[in-house]
Design a protein around this motif. Structure first.
Motif, mmCIF file in Angstrom:
data_model
loop_
_atom_site.group_PDB
_atom_site.id
_atom_site.type_symbol
_atom_site.label_atom_id
_atom_site.label_comp_id
_atom_site.label_asym_id
_atom_site.label_seq_id
_atom_site.Cartn_x
_atom_site.Cartn_y
_atom_site.Cartn_z
ATOM 1 N N TRP A 1 28.931 37.000 48.059
ATOM 2 C CA TRP A 1 29.529 37.938 47.101
ATOM 3 C C TRP A 1 30.441 37.140 46.200
ATOM 4 O O TRP A 1 31.446 36.585 46.645
ATOM 5 N N PHE A 2 30.068 37.045 44.923
ATOM 6 C CA PHE A 2 30.942 36.469 43.905
ATOM 7 C C PHE A 2 31.632 37.638 43.225
ATOM 8 O O PHE A 2 31.000 38.433 42.524
ATOM 9 N N ALA A 3 32.935 37.762 43.411
ATOM 10 C CA ALA A 3 33.656 38.976 43.024
ATOM 11 C C ALA A 3 33.988 39.045 41.539
ATOM 12 O O ALA A 3 34.305 40.134 41.041
ATOM 13 N N GLY A 4 33.922 37.916 40.796
ATOM 14 C CA GLY A 4 34.407 37.935 39.420
ATOM 15 C C GLY A 4 35.901 38.196 39.415
ATOM 16 O O GLY A 4 36.650 37.613 40.198
ATOM 17 N N ALA B 1 23.774 42.901 40.527
ATOM 18 C CA ALA B 1 25.057 43.118 39.849
ATOM 19 C C ALA B 1 25.762 44.296 40.522
ATOM 20 O O ALA B 1 25.147 45.332 40.785
ATOM 21 N N ILE B 2 27.036 44.132 40.818
ATOM 22 C CA ILE B 2 27.806 45.196 41.463
ATOM 23 C C ILE B 2 29.085 45.451 40.675
ATOM 24 O O ILE B 2 29.455 44.697 39.773
ATOM 25 N N THR B 3 29.752 46.517 41.029
ATOM 26 C CA THR B 3 30.953 46.945 40.321
ATOM 27 C C THR B 3 32.101 45.952 40.502
ATOM 28 O O THR B 3 32.282 45.368 41.580
ATOM 29 N N ALA B 4 32.873 45.758 39.449
ATOM 30 C CA ALA B 4 34.177 45.111 39.538
ATOM 31 C C ALA B 4 35.167 46.013 38.806
ATOM 32 O O ALA B 4 34.873 46.491 37.714
ATOM 33 N N HIS B 5 36.293 46.288 39.413
ATOM 34 C CA HIS B 5 37.321 47.118 38.786
ATOM 35 C C HIS B 5 38.236 46.219 37.966
ATOM 36 O O HIS B 5 39.239 45.677 38.448
ATOM 37 N N GLY C 1 31.714 45.588 27.664
ATOM 38 C CA GLY C 1 30.644 45.840 28.621
ATOM 39 C C GLY C 1 31.251 45.972 29.999
ATOM 40 O O GLY C 1 32.466 45.812 30.175
ATOM 41 N N PRO C 2 30.437 46.263 30.997
ATOM 42 C CA PRO C 2 30.983 46.424 32.348
ATOM 43 C C PRO C 2 31.433 45.096 32.936
ATOM 44 O O PRO C 2 30.783 44.065 32.733
ATOM 45 N N ALA C 3 32.555 45.112 33.635
ATOM 46 C CA ALA C 3 32.946 43.961 34.447
ATOM 47 C C ALA C 3 32.131 44.009 35.731
ATOM 48 O O ALA C 3 31.940 45.080 36.323
ATOM 49 N N LEU C 4 31.665 42.857 36.162
ATOM 50 C CA LEU C 4 30.717 42.808 37.272
ATOM 51 C C LEU C 4 31.161 41.821 38.351
ATOM 52 O O LEU C 4 31.897 40.871 38.097
#
Length: 254
Positions: free
Chosen positions: A146-149, A115-119, A132-135
């Motif tokens: 890389w699935f950016a969401g 899981a990585i950061t999404a702004h 919750g965090p956007a990922l």
């Protein structure tokens, strides 16, 4: 690897004998939005080993679609989402949840997922206190994805997401405006350049539109895919871009 785009942010990633389904919306409608291009995804779209949910917005965590997913599939969700799923879908679904935050890793079959950061705004909204965090997700396989969401550009994007073989990147939205926390075609091309992808698949465009808004800013419905391809050629012509229509697939080699 084979990847199928079902529309919006819903894709099936098939790699090394494992099937992942991203942000499943498997119906013809989400509240006031209707699917304007292509039928609802085939039943086979729900067959997967795990679902990857990027954030809690209803067009990404679509609770109505969860019962259409394979009953033994794990649900990889942002931290805090299991409570929402339990509230609306019951323990049979929340018990399958694996909650993650940026930096967390989980193994699904043959694939390692980070899981990585999404702004982007991670709150459920507009009538919910769940948050919750956007990922985004990085899938380590052969090749890597890389699935950016949903995300905007951010300084650590290259370090967290790249380098990667395939970027599945949002290039538009579902209505006549694109608010903060999103990428338009030009910014999406910059995101792909930053993560060092050699191939890109534009998503999150040309699928859903508000009922009654068919002819309001139609240039924001279908054109973002081709505009992204043009922008990508200007930023880095070495990147191969596949612009699919919902239901189409493409092959990605290592």
């Amino acid at each position: 690897m084979r990847i199928t785009w079902w529309g919006h942010a819903t894709t099936t990633i098939e790699a090394d004998g494992t099937r992942l389904l991203t942000d499943p919306v498997l119906t013809a409608r989400i509240a006031h939005l209707r699917r304007r291009r292509g039928p609802a995804p085939l039943a086979e779209a729900g067959q997967c080993d795990a679902v990857l949910i990027s954030h809690m917005h209803a067009d990404h965590l679509h609770l109505t679609s969860l019962p259409m997913v394979a009953p033994d599939a794990a649900l990889v969700v942002p931290r805090g989402a299991a409570k929402l799923i339990h509230q609306d879908c019951g323990a049979a679904f929340s018990d399958r949840c694996i909650e993650v935050a940026p930096g967390n890793q989980v193994r699904i079959g043959s694939l390692e997922i980070t899981a990585i950061t999404a702004h982007h705004d991670g709150r459920r909204l507009p009538w919910s206190s769940h948050a919750g965090p956007a990922l985004g997700y990085r899938v380590e396989g052969s090749p890597s994805v890389w699935f950016a969401g949903d995300t905007d550009l951010y300084d650590e994007m290259a370090a967290e997401a790249g380098p990667v073989d395939l970027a599945v990147v949002p290039v538009g939205g579902w209505g006549p405006s694109l608010g903060p926390g999103h990428l338009d075609p030009v910014r999406a091309a910059e995101a792909v350049r930053r993560v060092g992808a050699r191939m890109a698949l534009p998503v999150h465009f040309g699928t859903f539109w508000p009922i009654g808004f068919d002819w309001i800013k139609p240039e924001l419905f279908l054109p973002p895919g081709d505009r992204f391809k043009t922008a990508m050629a200007e930023v880095d012509p070495a990147v191969k871009v596949d612009v699919l229509v919902p239901g189409e697939s493409t092959e990605v080699s290592a």
